[in-house]
Write a protein that holds these residues in place. Structure first.
Motif, mmCIF file in Angstrom:
data_model
loop_
_atom_site.group_PDB
_atom_site.id
_atom_site.type_symbol
_atom_site.label_atom_id
_atom_site.label_comp_id
_atom_site.label_asym_id
_atom_site.label_seq_id
_atom_site.Cartn_x
_atom_site.Cartn_y
_atom_site.Cartn_z
ATOM 1 N N HIS B 158 1.017 -0.944 0.148
ATOM 2 C CA HIS B 158 0.359 -0.307 0.458
ATOM 3 C C HIS B 158 1.005 1.795 0.440
ATOM 4 O O HIS B 158 2.055 1.383 0.910
ATOM 5 N N PRO B 159 0.460 2.413 -1.051
ATOM 6 C CA PRO B 159 0.905 3.375 -0.894
ATOM 7 C C PRO B 159 1.153 4.262 0.541
ATOM 8 O O PRO B 159 2.509 4.848 0.599
ATOM 9 N N MET B 160 0.515 4.015 1.148
ATOM 10 C CA MET B 160 1.066 5.052 3.007
ATOM 11 C C MET B 160 2.239 4.131 4.119
ATOM 12 O O MET B 160 2.658 4.431 4.363
ATOM 13 N N CYS B 162 5.052 3.196 1.087
ATOM 14 C CA CYS B 162 6.047 3.363 0.137
ATOM 15 C C CYS B 162 7.501 4.051 0.544
ATOM 16 O O CYS B 162 9.113 4.380 0.141
ATOM 17 N N TRP B 196 -6.742 -3.553 -2.507
ATOM 18 C CA TRP B 196 -7.862 -2.953 -2.991
ATOM 19 C C TRP B 196 -8.131 -1.913 -3.823
ATOM 20 O O TRP B 196 -9.006 -1.405 -4.115
ATOM 21 N N TRP B 197 -7.405 -0.694 -3.226
ATOM 22 C CA TRP B 197 -8.445 0.450 -3.582
ATOM 23 C C TRP B 197 -7.727 1.087 -5.422
ATOM 24 O O TRP B 197 -7.589 2.127 -5.778
ATOM 25 N N ASP B 219 -8.564 -7.742 5.607
ATOM 26 C CA ASP B 219 -8.458 -6.797 5.596
ATOM 27 C C ASP B 219 -8.010 -5.456 5.377
ATOM 28 O O ASP B 219 -6.981 -5.321 6.377
ATOM 29 N N PHE B 220 -8.963 -4.597 4.754
ATOM 30 C CA PHE B 220 -8.630 -3.098 5.416
ATOM 31 C C PHE B 220 -9.554 -2.459 6.707
ATOM 32 O O PHE B 220 -10.330 -2.215 5.806
ATOM 33 N N LEU B 222 -10.865 0.606 9.166
ATOM 34 C CA LEU B 222 -10.340 2.028 9.820
ATOM 35 C C LEU B 222 -10.639 2.097 11.015
ATOM 36 O O LEU B 222 -12.167 1.068 11.405
ATOM 37 N N ILE B 224 -7.045 3.802 10.784
ATOM 38 C CA ILE B 224 -5.856 3.201 11.125
ATOM 39 C C ILE B 224 -5.255 3.186 11.754
ATOM 40 O O ILE B 224 -5.017 4.082 12.284
ATOM 41 N N ALA B 226 -2.600 3.443 15.316
ATOM 42 C CA ALA B 226 -1.161 4.490 15.669
ATOM 43 C C ALA B 226 -0.279 3.834 15.253
ATOM 44 O O ALA B 226 0.572 4.353 14.140
ATOM 45 N N ALA B 228 0.531 1.998 12.165
ATOM 46 C CA ALA B 228 0.118 1.311 10.393
ATOM 47 C C ALA B 228 -0.204 0.317 9.841
ATOM 48 O O ALA B 228 -0.366 -0.557 9.508
ATOM 49 N N ASP B 237 -13.762 -7.544 8.775
ATOM 50 C CA ASP B 237 -13.977 -6.658 9.582
ATOM 51 C C ASP B 237 -13.979 -4.872 9.169
ATOM 52 O O ASP B 237 -13.907 -4.638 9.278
ATOM 53 N N GLY B 238 -13.500 -4.657 7.880
ATOM 54 C CA GLY B 238 -12.988 -3.441 6.837
ATOM 55 C C GLY B 238 -14.098 -3.265 5.851
ATOM 56 O O GLY B 238 -14.598 -3.885 5.343
ATOM 57 N N VAL B 239 -12.822 -3.099 4.683
ATOM 58 C CA VAL B 239 -14.219 -2.234 3.462
ATOM 59 C C VAL B 239 -13.816 -3.557 2.224
ATOM 60 O O VAL B 239 -14.537 -2.333 1.749
#
Lengths: 288, 288
Positions: B158-160, B162, B196-197, B219-220, B222, B224, B226, B228, B237-239
């Protein structure tokens, strides 16, 4: 004027070129419109990116007059969007609110209204459908905006916000949507924070060309804070190399304002005048 | 056997098809290899994705024997990578460690070694150079892996992540790199959490075809957290909408294991046996 080394450091004898610098109001979050306008005038910043809430706090007409009387440009109005609701009444309210935001942008002389398009509706996992609703809403809003001389500026947000803020995640995706409409009606936002990681970003900035409605800069800080929205940092505090971005948007033909937009708890807690001083220096050193 | 509604709910009379399910060891983080292997056997999970640290805790040979004696497949070894250092000595150590990881994967019978390629070196903002060093390192490691029957599995994160974990952010980017090497030497990981995004993900999964070396699901969640890294959640459980992903990798020709890999403080604090029970149910309901 003294020429001692210390004074030279302090007084920055080579005055930075601020002609394209814009203060996005969020960077000085504790200031209302009047204070932010006065701050720009004090510091020689020629443009301001306004937010709807502080504008509404004093009324659109008064905000417009403050900016006009100070001789500032409005670089953008933040923000419209949140167009992904599936429930008809919620959707209608969002469209109505976006038309109002267009009216506000027109009254303020803002060339564009930044759109954060919205995430997945609560409990939904249907990302393609949410994206489809964004496209339908933009189709409905674009002519309305165009008639009022306001451009909708689609902002692709960092993928970490895909679920809760924006199902538009890349510049390519934003352009695929924007290109369905006349260039004067729908453009895109190039924001370094959201796009720095994207291996396609240089190709897509070149593709964007005249679609670039807004160029926003701020850094990507680590670690991502507990409130992920506040990961935006002052240029130089994070991991982004800014000059290639500025050169790429320039090469794509963009000659408009460069907005500094920072959501960051430490920046918000600092003295806003000091924030502006740092912002100008970092802008000159790292962006220009 | 009782046929009361309550019992039917509890006993799940239609037994889910677990033939492709693999427990990634990280999901039951408090368990060592022996416990995780025993847990898989108890629950009828036919495959396991191992991690280097717990394997090294008991020794590669012993871990290999435990898995073999239990009749489990090893779906992957996690993980190699961290190949972006610019300092020659650090870089050499990373390459040496990756060769060791390949050797471990071969000894364990793991078909692939998952590579988390690494983020920006401390203090660096040169993303293109970091990506170039990854490509060079993969070129050096690929033949070594291929000779030992292990495939390097490039994992776009995921780009977060990177900046600090992986300068490979999209499946397209991972494939651009993988395709420079023979398919039996370098593949890619399709991980729902990371991808997924991505509006391009369906096109890129189809493109990936035989390059898909590993399919990981979780799952992803929300917000996020502390840390990450711990945003990964139990399916449901997620989106994320999982079935389209499973169908897409199937359509691309992938018929291998489906690994459930969850980094999550709550999951790690729960009883691992209960985690497996939930995992099996969610896998059957949401992935198959």
């Amino acid at each position: 004027m003294s020429t001692s080394p210390v004074d030279r450091d302090v007084e920055s004898p080579v005055k930075p070129d601020l002609t394209r610098l814009s203060l996005n109001q969020k960077t000085t979050n504790s200031w209302g419109v009047a204070q932010a306008v006065a701050g720009c005038v004090r510091k020689g910043i020629p443009a301001i990116g306004l937010w709807r809430e502080p504008v509404q706090d004093i009324g659109v007409e008064r905000a417009a007059k403050l900016v006009r009387d100070a001789g500032l440009r409005v670089s953008s109005l933040c923000r419209g969007g949140f167009l992904t609701a599936s429930e008809p009444a919620v959707r209608q309210r969002a469209l109505d609110d976006n038309r109002l935001a267009v009216d506000e942008a027109a009254a303020l002389g803002a060339p564009c209204l930044v759109l954060v398009v919205g995430g997945l509706p609560d409990g939904s996992r249907n990302l393609p459908a949410a994206r489809e609703r964004v496209a339908e809403a933009v189709a409905e809003l674009a002519p309305y905006a165009g008639e009022r001389g306001v451009r909708l500026a689609l902002e692709p947000l960092h993928p970490m916000y895909c679920a809760d803020r924006a199902v538009l995640s890349t510049l390519a995706q934003a352009l695929d949507l924007a290109e369905q409409f006349p260039v004067e009606q729908v453009g895109v936002v190039v924001d370094t924070f959201h796009l720095w990681w994207d291996p396609e970003v240089w190709t897509q900035i070149a593709r964007a060309g005249a679609r670039i409605a807004s160029f926003q800069v701020c850094d990507f800080n680590l670690p991502i804070p507990a409130d992920a929205l506040l990961a935006r940092g002052m240029m130089g505090d994070g991991v982004i190399d800014f000059r290639p971005f500025r050169e790429a948007v320039d090469a794509a033909g963009y000659s408009g304002d460069i907005e500094v937009e920072i959501f960051n708890a430490d920046v918000w807690a600092a003295d806003p005048d000091e924030v502006l001083t740092t912002m100008i220096q970092r802008y000159a050193d790292l962006v220009l």
